[in-house]
Scaffold this active site. Structure first.
Site, short mmCIF file in Angstrom:
data_model
loop_
_atom_site.label_atom_id
_atom_site.label_comp_id
_atom_site.label_asym_id
_atom_site.label_seq_id
_atom_site.Cartn_x
_atom_site.Cartn_y
_atom_site.Cartn_z
N VAL A 186 -7.29 6.00 20.13
CA VAL A 186 -6.53 4.81 19.74
C VAL A 186 -7.47 3.75 19.18
CG1 VAL A 186 -5.05 2.95 20.59
CG2 VAL A 186 -4.70 5.27 21.42
N ILE A 216 -8.86 4.32 15.48
CA ILE A 216 -7.89 4.22 14.37
C ILE A 216 -7.28 2.82 14.40
CG2 ILE A 216 -5.63 4.98 13.59
CD1 ILE A 216 -7.70 6.97 12.90
N ASP A 253 6.29 -4.00 -25.29
CA ASP A 253 7.15 -3.92 -26.47
C ASP A 253 7.24 -5.33 -27.05
OD1 ASP A 253 9.04 -2.73 -28.27
OD2 ASP A 253 10.61 -3.73 -27.14
N ASP A 305 12.38 -3.44 -22.58
CA ASP A 305 13.79 -3.63 -22.23
C ASP A 305 14.67 -2.53 -22.80
OD1 ASP A 305 13.52 -4.29 -24.86
OD2 ASP A 305 14.58 -6.20 -24.75
N ASP A 335 11.66 2.31 -24.47
CA ASP A 335 10.50 1.95 -23.66
C ASP A 335 10.42 2.75 -22.37
OD1 ASP A 335 9.84 -0.13 -25.45
OD2 ASP A 335 11.28 -1.45 -24.47
N ASN A 369 -12.15 -2.26 15.68
CA ASN A 369 -12.19 -0.84 16.04
C ASN A 369 -13.61 -0.40 16.38
OD1 ASN A 369 -9.66 -0.33 13.62
ND2 ASN A 369 -9.40 -0.05 15.82
N GLU A 384 -14.42 -1.72 19.80
CA GLU A 384 -13.73 -0.96 20.85
C GLU A 384 -14.41 0.38 21.10
OE1 GLU A 384 -9.21 -2.64 19.90
OE2 GLU A 384 -9.92 -0.77 19.01
N ASN A 407 -5.16 -3.99 19.45
CA ASN A 407 -4.82 -3.55 18.09
C ASN A 407 -3.48 -4.11 17.61
OD1 ASN A 407 -7.17 -2.10 18.04
ND2 ASN A 407 -6.22 -0.09 18.31
#
Length: 918
Positions: A298, A301, A345, A650, A654, A716, A719, A753
């Site tokens: 855990v 990640i 365009d 438009d 296109d 992370n 941790e 987290n």
């Protein structure tokens, strides 16, 4: 054989239809069975369930699902084989908490995509149209989707052509086909067969689905419906284009793969160390270290990354919606920030698709007209040196009387009816204080000689008092040939020099990309007026003047082009219009810097190989007379150069290029449904300026995403390091803390987290740009989200934070605290360390460069995370679930302020010594 090559009688006979009664009920059913409904092929809409489940395929979510499975397995083993209900409940809480996180993330992505889908479907509902059709002997109104081949349809000014038709009767019929051809001019239609093979725009006996009638009336027989129309063929072309992943998807995917590999390596390492420390390979030795392994999985990640990413992108989508940009997919929000080319365009996108008289020459004098478009607001200013009274009344009168257009005010907006060129003259008349209605009070209309493409002129005969006059307008070269004199200062002038001056003026206007239209008159006898033949009437003309007409650029576009160029985003015009017109408009807008800039035409692209087009595509900013296939080729060759391409438009022509581009941008008001379906972003206000704003939003969003990823990964690293240090070096019990106790529990890691890390990260999504982001280059889409020393910052700051957490844990153990109290000290050291760090993470430089109160939401988020993290240490429920414990006030103060030191010290060193690596 093509229908345009057949005589109208052949086409009628082929469909077995009576032109006086139309189709009967049996014929309608048979034709519908043969050729299907008059609907364009729709892509199958993804089901709600499939949309919801899509997020579960994300790599990070897969890792989290693996952690859920491990937690459930650990819980089951603890309950069934160890009779350890405490550990069993902890593992169960872990599994449920992670699962809730995954579901929240799925709902966020689902909500955004479904909201965009509903908005798009609402836009479609607004555009259902009716058509007048002859059935069972009488004309009736039916939904356009109910048309079948063989139907006889009536088309009048203001109507849309709702299927492909072969015209069998026309009365001054003029149709605008700009959605297919890119041409703003109306095309005169006839009923004669065309024997030679021609391009779409030259099939003047055909009407195509999606066209609009600008003048006259016509009857046509439907020869193709739905996917068999020219519109349908383009829709099929669009569906053949594969969807592309966004730069953000690519870079996050690469990061996620790396993190998954790191996570797997860390978990495997933990299990091996645990088995070695236990001295045997058994279920007991594995389960003894499983809680640490799950905590490490855990911790390694960024659990909140999918949810935070979805929320930050949703925040970005909401900002774009306020700026009139409807984003259909969350990942497209950031793509605009990486865009290096905007291919646009011309007609209706860079220009208004509203023909406007900007200059005219009459009575020997030059005039300039202000005000653009169909709103009759503006002034006529003489360009002559001498002061004089306006002397353009004869020219204005001819332009208004020889004119079948109308301009009506409906609910405060001016709505045009008729040919765009004639509307331009009507608007000019109103700017001069004249209308056709006023003139008809003194002019009686006797005859109308409609425009034909052969003559290139139109005439009307009117009676004014006892006099008869013919007013004529048309191509200047034709009227010059038919003229005998010019009106100069109210007198007839036959001098060759004046004629040459007139011709030179026409050429000058043309060189400025102005379309030219000449006006003249002739005095007739009563007999000529009532009985004269056309060829005898349109001669000996007195020229009154010539108008210079242009489809004006949108007023805001020039500034937007400049802003995008300053941001190193190239703007490219790709149009079906003429070469000179395209070049002049591009020059006026600043897309090119020279009046002689290179323009590549569609016929040249046709002759080029992909390699040849690849060689010139980055040095060309204007393309003219191109087809939908050409637009796709241009986009693809730019992408081969590594460019991130946005394509605006438009018209249906296109749409294939919009789908092929990295991000397709459609006009929400003027855009066709096919175009909107193909686009990633819909401009609800049809303004090119909105693109500029969304590019800036996209860049800001990416910067914010980079900041929160840097912040999360730093946490992370801290941790993981604190847990691994505990596993490797906390091998002997200290005081009341057993050596098997991990530095942090899995739920503590999950709390960090999901709450103290994620909540401030959400708030980072509201940060404004750190600098003038529109003066920077677009980021390289291949560049890692952790480029430019970001990895080093993450590792250095994460390592120092992780060491502090481990040291705090050991210190607490040595102070005689219990296992729960020691873990709580480590937990709060991590929480408050990363809450101080978030103010540094929001800057690419140092925290001293940004006002900490510049983002009030971030301040509130930090306060919330800090207080809630304190509360989970004193509330009994969380003491049981998370393994926290209350601490004394001095300890609370220590874990609040000491973790701030690394952030301030590192930022200070960087500020003073400009050390880039941290």
């Amino acid at each position: 054989m093509e229908f345009y090559k057949k005589a109208k009688e052949e086409v009628i006979e082929e469909f077995l239809v009576d032109t006086k009664t139309g189709l009967n009920h049996e014929q309608i059913l048979k034709q519908r069975e043969l050729h299907g409904e008059n609907k364009l092929p729709d892509e199958e809409e993804e089901s709600y369930l499939a949309t919801f489940l899509k997020s579960f395929k994300e790599p990070i979510v897969i890792v989290l699902l693996g952690a859920v499975a491990l937690s459930f397995a650990s819980s089951y083993y603890a309950f069934q084989f160890q009779n350890d209900s405490k550990h069993g409940m902890e593992a169960l809480y872990e599994a449920i908490a992670i699962l809730i996180l995954i579901i929240i993330n799925a709902f966020l992505g689902f909500y955004q995509e479904i909201s965009a889908r509903k908005s798009l479907n609402a836009l479609k509902e607004m555009n259902n149209r009716y058509v007048t059709v002859l059935r069972n002997g009488q004309f009736e109104k039916i939904l356009s989707t109910e048309l079948v081949t063989g139907d006889i349809v009536k088309a009048s000014i203001g109507d849309f052509v709702e299927a492909d038709v072969r015209w069998i009767e026309t009365n001054e019929l003029q149709v605008i086909e700009s959605h297919l051809t890119g041409e703003a001019d109306a095309i005169s239609k006839h009923t004669d067969a065309i024997l030679e093979t021609t391009e779409l725009g030259d099939r003047h006996n055909m009407g195509f689905s999606g066209s609009s009638v600008s003048g006259g009336q016509g009857l046509g027989i439907v020869v193709a419906v739905g996917e068999h129309t020219e519109l349908g063929k383009i829709a099929k072309l669009i569906q053949a284009v594969e969807n592309r992943t966004s730069p953000l998807q690519n870079t996050v995917h690469k990061l996620t793969k790396t993190l998954m590999q790191v996570s797997a390596g860390i978990v495997a390492f933990t299990l091996v160390v645990g088995i070695i420390q236990a001295g045997e390979l058994s279920i007991a030795s594995i389960t003894s270290v499983l809680s640490t392994s799950i905590a490490l999985a855990v911790a390694s990640i960024p659990d909140a990354l999918p949810a935070v990413l979805s929320i930050v992108l949703t925040i970005g989508a909401a900002k774009m919606a306020k700026n009139k940009g409807l984003i259909k997919s969350l990942n497209s929000v950031e793509t605009l920030g990486s865009t290096s080319y905007i291919c646009s365009d011309k007609t209706g996108t860079l220009t208004k698709n509203e023909m406007t008289v900007t200059h005219f020459y009459t009575n020997g004098h030059y005039y300039e007209v202000s005000g653009l478009g169909y709103t009759p607001e503006g002034e006529i200013r003489s360009l002559s040196d001498a002061e004089q009274e306006p002397s353009y009344s004869a020219f204005i009168a001819g332009g208004l009387l020889c004119n079948e257009s109308a301009l009506k005010e409906v609910e405060g907006k001016f709505v045009p009816f008729g040919n765009p060129t004639e509307i331009a003259l009507t608007v000019l008349g109103q700017k001069a204080g004249r209308t056709k209605t006023q003139l008809l009070e003194s002019h009686e209309l006797i005859r109308t000689l409609p425009f034909t493409s052969d003559r290139k002129t139109m005439s009307v005969i009117v009676k004014k008092g006892d006099n008869y006059l013919l007013y004529i307008k048309g191509a200047p070269d034709v009227l010059v040939e038919k003229s005998r004199a010019l009106l100069i200062d109210g007198e007839l002038n036959t001098e060759e020099s004046e004629k040459q001056k007139f011709i030179t003026t026409v050429n000058d206007y043309a060189n400025e990309a102005l379309r030219t239209l000449a006006v003249g008159y002739r005095i007739l006898s009563k007999e000529e007026a009532e009985q004269g033949q056309l060829e005898d009437l349109e001669k000996d003309i007195i020229l009154t003047g010539v108008a210079g007409i242009i489809d004006p650029a949108r007023e805001e576009v020039k500034a937007s082009v400049k802003t995008l160029q300053d941001a190193s985003v190239e703007v490219v015009m790709i149009t079906g219009d003429h070469e000179n017109t395209a070049r002049a408009i591009a020059y006026n807008l600043g897309i090119v810097k020279s009046k002689e800039a290179k323009v590549i035409k569609g016929i040249e692209i046709e002759e080029m190989t992909d390699e040849e087009l690849y060689a010139v595509v980055k040095t060309t900013n204007v393309y003219a007379r191109v087809s939908p296939e050409h637009k796709q080729r241009i986009v693809k060759q730019l992408q081969k150069h590594g460019e991130v391409v946005g394509m605006t438009g438009d018209g249906v022509n296109d749409a294939p290029a919009l789908r092929a581009a990295d991000i397709g941008i459609a006009m929400g008001i003027a855009g066709t449904e096919v175009t909107k379906d193909s686009a990633d972003l819909i401009l609800l206000d049809d303004k090119f300026t909105t693109i500029e704003k969304t590019v800036e939003n996209g860049r800001t969003i990416y910067a914010n995403i980079k900041n929160f990823i840097r912040h999360e990964l730093t946490t992370n690293v801290a941790e993981v390091l604190s847990l691994i240090l505990g596993l490797l070096f906390f091998t002997v019990s200290i005081g009341n803390v057993d050596y098997t106790t991990p530095t942090l529990t899995a739920l503590m890691v999950l709390w960090v987290n999901m709450v103290s890390d994620a909540v401030p990260s959400f708030a980072l999504g509201y940060d404004v740009a750190e600098s003038d982001i529109m003066n920077e280059k677009p980021r390289d889409p291949k560049e890692s989200v952790l480029a430019n020393y970001t990895w080093s910052r993450v590792l250095i700051r994460g390592t120092i934070m992780g060491l502090m957490v481990f040291v705090a844990f050991v210190w607490a153990a040595k102070q005689g605290m219990s296992s729960n109290e020691a873990q709580t000290v480590a937990f709060l050291t991590l929480v408050y360390g990363q809450l101080w760090h978030v103010f540094d993470a929001r800057s690419s430089q140092t925290l001293f460069r940004r006002n900490p109160f510049g983002n009030p939401r971030l301040v509130l988020a930090v306060v919330f995370a800090g207080i809630s993290s304190f509360l989970v240490t004193i509330i009994p429920f969380f003491n049981v679930v998370m393994g926290t414990a209350p601490l004394s006030l001095p300890v609370y103060l220590l874990v609040l302020f000491v973790p701030a030191l690394p952030t301030f010290i590192l930022s200070g060193i960087k500020e003073i010594f400009k050390v880039k690596i941290w």
